[in-house]
Design an enzyme around this catalytic site. Sequence first.
Site, PDB file in Angstrom:
ATOM      1  CG  HIS A 398      -2.386   0.591   0.939  1.00 45.08           C
ATOM      2  ND1 HIS A 398      -2.505   1.499  -0.236  1.00 45.08           N
ATOM      3  CD2 HIS A 398      -3.636   0.358   1.579  1.00 45.08           C
ATOM      4  CE1 HIS A 398      -3.739   1.989   0.012  1.00 45.08           C
ATOM      5  NE2 HIS A 398      -4.330   1.445   0.771  1.00 45.08           N
ATOM      6  CG  ASP A 402      -2.738   5.007  -4.254  1.00 43.03           C
ATOM      7  OD1 ASP A 402      -1.959   4.782  -3.360  1.00 43.03           O
ATOM      8  OD2 ASP A 402      -2.472   5.941  -5.224  1.00 43.03           O
TER       9      ASP A 402
END
Length: 427
Positions: A398, A402
């Site tokens: 992450h 995204d």
Amino acid sequence: MGEFVIKMPDVGEGVAEAELVEWHVKPGDPVREDMVLAAVMTDKATVEIPSPVTGTVLWLGAEVGDTVAVKSPLVRIEIAGEGATTAPLDEKPAAKAEEKPEVKVEAPAPVAKPVQPAKVETKAPAANGVHAAGERLEKALASPAVRLRAKESGVDLRQVTGTGPAGRITHDDLDQFIARGAQPALAPAGLQRKTAVDEIKVTGLRRRIAEKMSLSTSRIPHITYVEEVDMTALEDLRATMNRDRKADQPKLTILPYLMRALVRTVAEQPAVNAIFDDGPGIIHRHHAVHIGIATQTPAGLTVPVVRHAEARGIWDCANELNRLAEAARTGTATRDELTGSTITISSLGALGGIVSTPVINHPEVAIVGVNKLAIRPVWDGTQFVPRKIMNLSSSFDHRVIDGWDAAVFVQRLKTLLETPALIFVEA
């Protein structure tokens, strides 16, 4: 007679140490030239260390599981002659060898016999009437007070060995039995409590897996995205291609199609085909697609790498996949074949379950998990029809990917797998 010292060899460029995973000899064993003495592991590649001389093992410098630095003394061998090539040991190991040349060598821990709390040492019935532990007599000899305590404690007195006259059970006998952990009264025959604990030292590949997983989960903030994929059309295509394949072509599984779909998808979503060097904070986006295939072996999980999947067709992917999987299972895969992946596929096959949360193969930024394929009812607008459905469980770093980009990536994979003709269409 002379002595020859074998030191830890240089097992790879830039490698300063290796883990000792196996001894093939022990002190006192005769060895001959080129005989394998030990095996060491570094970065999932196992290297065997042969003896350059013939002689007798005097001393071993490490135990299984120890990390040994390159050029450290590993084995001392007694040889005939003056031993001109002998490299002397430092004083500390030599002093230890004078006391006793043999050092501890890791061996499989003996399996301890389970302690049976409800039993004591079995003896034949004695002349004074004492019954054997666990032997079910019609009626145990005990005073009313002892019987009351046993009833309140849930103890079957027929399992208690009495030490009083004629085998009578005393309060002390009952106390000792309860302290050991009595079984419930009238426990079914053959059901016994087990208290043994096996201690297994984590070494070799299992240690490497533990270190790798700890590194991945501690450094990478994972996000996992799960999507259903209708594999009916692809399964029909796969059945046709397997039926019509040539004699020298391998049987196709789902993985070669997924590999080709990955190649097409990362061309449109290059961020997922990358390595994140989180030290200096640099992302290396690769144009080449080197796909790691998580493979279960008798020794543990390994990840052989199909290099340049972007330049391979379906049949070539299948051939290379089979070759690497066999090399990994037999332990013959080289270091180069086990490193360098840019994205990984994790598949548990028929045991894939409904959903998984695969751990990213650090320092990559994405991994695609394949779950079990099953026939499920799907509403087509007018009725429920049987379709072959499979979930993809994909995890992403992450810090780099995204949630939106992860979803776009998986949806593109889904489109290609549900319409497999698109896999074969040139970009």
